[in-house]
Design a protein around this motif. Structure first.
Motif, PDB file in Angstrom:
ATOM      1  N   ASP A 148      38.580  31.814  43.242  1.00 27.92           N
ATOM      2  CA  ASP A 148      39.564  32.825  42.654  1.00 27.92           C
ATOM      3  C   ASP A 148      38.872  33.447  41.680  1.00 27.92           C
ATOM      4  O   ASP A 148      38.945  33.231  40.441  1.00 27.92           O
ATOM      5  CB  ASP A 148      40.837  32.293  42.149  1.00 27.92           C
ATOM      6  CG  ASP A 148      41.779  33.290  41.977  1.00 27.92           C
ATOM      7  OD1 ASP A 148      41.670  34.438  41.738  1.00 27.92           O
ATOM      8  OD2 ASP A 148      42.993  32.775  41.773  1.00 27.92           O
ATOM      9  N   THR A 149      38.099  34.273  41.684  1.00 28.32           N
ATOM     10  CA  THR A 149      37.325  35.141  40.862  1.00 28.32           C
ATOM     11  C   THR A 149      37.957  35.796  39.921  1.00 28.32           C
ATOM     12  O   THR A 149      37.785  36.114  38.831  1.00 28.32           O
ATOM     13  CB  THR A 149      36.020  35.942  41.690  1.00 28.32           C
ATOM     14  OG1 THR A 149      35.227  35.242  42.554  1.00 28.32           O
ATOM     15  CG2 THR A 149      35.413  36.946  40.589  1.00 28.32           C
ATOM     16  N   ALA A 150      38.997  36.440  40.550  1.00 32.14           N
ATOM     17  CA  ALA A 150      39.827  37.557  39.769  1.00 32.14           C
ATOM     18  C   ALA A 150      40.690  36.737  38.624  1.00 32.14           C
ATOM     19  O   ALA A 150      40.566  37.366  37.480  1.00 32.14           O
ATOM     20  CB  ALA A 150      40.908  38.331  40.730  1.00 32.14           C
ATOM     21  N   PRO A 179      34.745  36.328  46.650  1.00 33.84           N
ATOM     22  CA  PRO A 179      35.825  35.731  46.074  1.00 33.84           C
ATOM     23  C   PRO A 179      36.864  35.586  47.060  1.00 33.84           C
ATOM     24  O   PRO A 179      36.698  36.221  48.275  1.00 33.84           O
ATOM     25  CB  PRO A 179      36.171  36.927  45.117  1.00 33.84           C
ATOM     26  CG  PRO A 179      35.416  38.122  45.758  1.00 33.84           C
ATOM     27  CD  PRO A 179      34.281  37.634  46.169  1.00 33.84           C
ATOM     28  N   GLN A 182      38.172  40.336  47.323  1.00 31.46           N
ATOM     29  CA  GLN A 182      37.336  41.247  46.565  1.00 31.46           C
ATOM     30  C   GLN A 182      38.295  42.274  45.907  1.00 31.46           C
ATOM     31  O   GLN A 182      37.690  42.701  44.865  1.00 31.46           O
ATOM     32  CB  GLN A 182      36.696  41.796  47.854  1.00 31.46           C
ATOM     33  CG  GLN A 182      35.613  42.886  47.150  1.00 31.46           C
ATOM     34  CD  GLN A 182      34.337  42.190  46.590  1.00 31.46           C
ATOM     35  OE1 GLN A 182      34.031  40.905  46.855  1.00 31.46           O
ATOM     36  NE2 GLN A 182      33.620  42.867  45.755  1.00 31.46           N
ATOM     37  N   ALA A 185      39.533  40.779  42.615  1.00 31.45           N
ATOM     38  CA  ALA A 185      38.317  40.607  41.669  1.00 31.45           C
ATOM     39  C   ALA A 185      37.849  41.888  41.045  1.00 31.45           C
ATOM     40  O   ALA A 185      37.458  41.859  39.771  1.00 31.45           O
ATOM     41  CB  ALA A 185      37.020  40.000  42.435  1.00 31.45           C
ATOM     42  N   GLU A 186      37.629  43.006  41.906  1.00 28.90           N
ATOM     43  CA  GLU A 186      37.341  44.218  41.376  1.00 28.90           C
ATOM     44  C   GLU A 186      38.349  44.929  40.409  1.00 28.90           C
ATOM     45  O   GLU A 186      38.124  45.349  39.301  1.00 28.90           O
ATOM     46  CB  GLU A 186      37.057  45.293  42.487  1.00 28.90           C
ATOM     47  CG  GLU A 186      35.725  44.836  43.280  1.00 28.90           C
ATOM     48  CD  GLU A 186      35.465  45.861  44.421  1.00 28.90           C
ATOM     49  OE1 GLU A 186      35.882  47.151  44.284  1.00 28.90           O
ATOM     50  OE2 GLU A 186      34.740  45.343  45.516  1.00 28.90           O
ATOM     51  N   THR A 203      27.699  40.202  36.854  1.00 29.10           N
ATOM     52  CA  THR A 203      27.814  38.875  37.912  1.00 29.10           C
ATOM     53  C   THR A 203      26.337  38.586  38.417  1.00 29.10           C
ATOM     54  O   THR A 203      25.383  39.419  38.217  1.00 29.10           O
ATOM     55  CB  THR A 203      28.399  39.550  39.270  1.00 29.10           C
ATOM     56  OG1 THR A 203      27.992  40.805  39.715  1.00 29.10           O
ATOM     57  CG2 THR A 203      30.017  39.950  38.728  1.00 29.10           C
ATOM     58  N   GLN A 214      29.021  40.952  44.994  1.00 27.37           N
ATOM     59  CA  GLN A 214      29.076  40.954  43.529  1.00 27.37           C
ATOM     60  C   GLN A 214      28.714  42.170  42.818  1.00 27.37           C
ATOM     61  O   GLN A 214      29.036  42.234  41.532  1.00 27.37           O
ATOM     62  CB  GLN A 214      28.259  39.674  43.059  1.00 27.37           C
ATOM     63  CG  GLN A 214      28.668  38.391  43.635  1.00 27.37           C
ATOM     64  CD  GLN A 214      30.165  38.010  43.326  1.00 27.37           C
ATOM     65  OE1 GLN A 214      30.781  38.323  42.235  1.00 27.37           O
ATOM     66  NE2 GLN A 214      30.731  37.312  44.221  1.00 27.37           N
ATOM     67  N   ILE A 217      31.894  44.210  42.146  1.00 28.39           N
ATOM     68  CA  ILE A 217      32.491  43.776  40.910  1.00 28.39           C
ATOM     69  C   ILE A 217      32.146  44.245  39.519  1.00 28.39           C
ATOM     70  O   ILE A 217      32.587  44.512  38.725  1.00 28.39           O
ATOM     71  CB  ILE A 217      32.798  41.899  41.294  1.00 28.39           C
ATOM     72  CG1 ILE A 217      33.325  41.968  42.278  1.00 28.39           C
ATOM     73  CG2 ILE A 217      33.258  41.637  40.005  1.00 28.39           C
ATOM     74  CD1 ILE A 217      33.562  40.232  42.649  1.00 28.39           C
TER      75      ILE A 217
END
Length: 339
Positions: A148-150, A179, A182, A185-186, A203, A214, A217
């Motif tokens: 969960d990058t966001a 992620p 995507q 995350a963005e 990143t 990445q 992002i």
């Protein structure tokens, strides 16, 4: 005072393929694509010291959006199930190298780990607390589920924006995979970059992994994407000895007497630099000019003025009785001349 010269997007890779042409052709100058910044961090602009004091200024530059009088950094570490002993070791080596490299006196660092969710394992604190910070880095394992990058970016940004202290606000997110979402995350990266204060999202793709998009992002977060071919190359990126994390190509500094120092060495992968050639202050204004050149072909400049002050003679008032004695002596002299 900072002067932005050009605008555009950023994308840098340690492998030597710097995609300047692609950036120029395909990345239009929008809010999500960074202009590049440089600023002086020490001493303070317009400060003054006695003439002859030797000054060796420090500064920070970035091909992204964020600069300031110091550095606030959150390192975001991947603990998802796709990580393994090799990638965990690479991630820890790089993060610890960065902790050791940044200037302790003007930097704060926090650590966030993420998988299916994100958590703070070291709150934002003085970079001098290296033992605490490195212990947090070394505690990250590969048992945290998905990616969960966001949420990780949101949490890191909240730590950085809690105090608008004039420092450069930077996220360095390290991962081995794409992620969960995507788009999310963005969006999180764009929200961080568009906040007050602005947070730059950088990143890092771990060597030989499928780290996904990445670069997109980082672009949304006004930051830089980098990757490396092996662990040592990754560490070199984080220390600034073999590339850097923020898209810097070269730093040049002009001393107050006009001497040009070309390609000043970085002291960390986040663009910190020291002018190691000291300069003895002359009376009045002494101005250093730094020009930062970035891998996307842009550049930025900043001036630092320090005043050399001369010593003043303090007038010590004489007691009234002394003035009366001097007046009496003067009168006697006059009488002698008359006689």
């Amino acid at each position: 005072m900072e002067k932005i010269l050009t605008r555009g997007g950023v994308w840098h890779s340690i492998t030597g393929a710097v995609f300047t042409l692609l950036a120029a052709l395909f990345l239009l100058p929008t809010a999500g694509h960074a202009a590049g910044t440089v600023s002086w961090t020490n001493p303070a602009n317009n400060s003054s010291f006695p003439v002859g004091t030797v000054i060796s200024p420090q500064g920070i530059a970035s091909g992204g959006i964020s600069s300031g009088s110091g550095l606030d950094l959150v390192i975001v570490l991947d603990g998802s199930g796709s990580m393994n002993n090799t990638t965990l070791a690479q991630q820890a080596a790089a993060a610890n190298a960065l902790i050791a490299a940044v200037p302790q006196a003007t930097s704060q660092i926090g650590i966030v780990q993420f998988g299916s969710s994100a958590s703070t394992i070291a709150p934002l604190q003085s970079a001098a607390n290296q033992g605490v910070l490195m212990a947090a880095v070394n505690s990250v394992d590969d048992n945290l589920g998905t990616t969960d990058t966001a949420e990780a970016i949101d949490l890191a940004a909240s730590l950085l924006t809690a105090n608008d202290n004039g420092n450069s606000k930077q996220i360095v997110l390290i991962t081995d995979g794409g992620p969960n979402s995507q788009t999310a995350a963005e969006t999180a990266a764009a929200n961080a970059a568009g906040g007050t204060p602005a947070v730059q999202v950088n990143t890092v793709g771990l060597p030989n992994t499928n780290f996904g998009s990445q670069d997109d992002i980082a672009a949304a977060g006004g930051g830089i994407f980098v990757t490396a071919s092996n662990q040592q190359a990754l560490v070199d990126l984080f220390t600034g000895t073999g590339g850097n994390l923020v898209g810097i190509d070269q730093i040049d500094v002009e001393l107050p007497d006009g001497t040009l120092l070309s390609d000043v060495a970085l002291t960390s992968g986040l663009g910190n630099f020291d002018v190691t050639q000291g300069y003895a202050l002359e009376a009045g204004a002494n101005t250093w000019t730094v020009t930062a050149f970035f891998t996307n072909g842009q550049s930025a400049m900043a001036d630092l003025t320090v005043f050399g002050k001369t010593g003043s003679t303090n007038v010590v008032p004489l007691p009234a009785g002394v003035w009366m004695l001097l007046a009496g002596l003067g009168g006697l002299g006059a009488l002698r001349r008359r006689s």
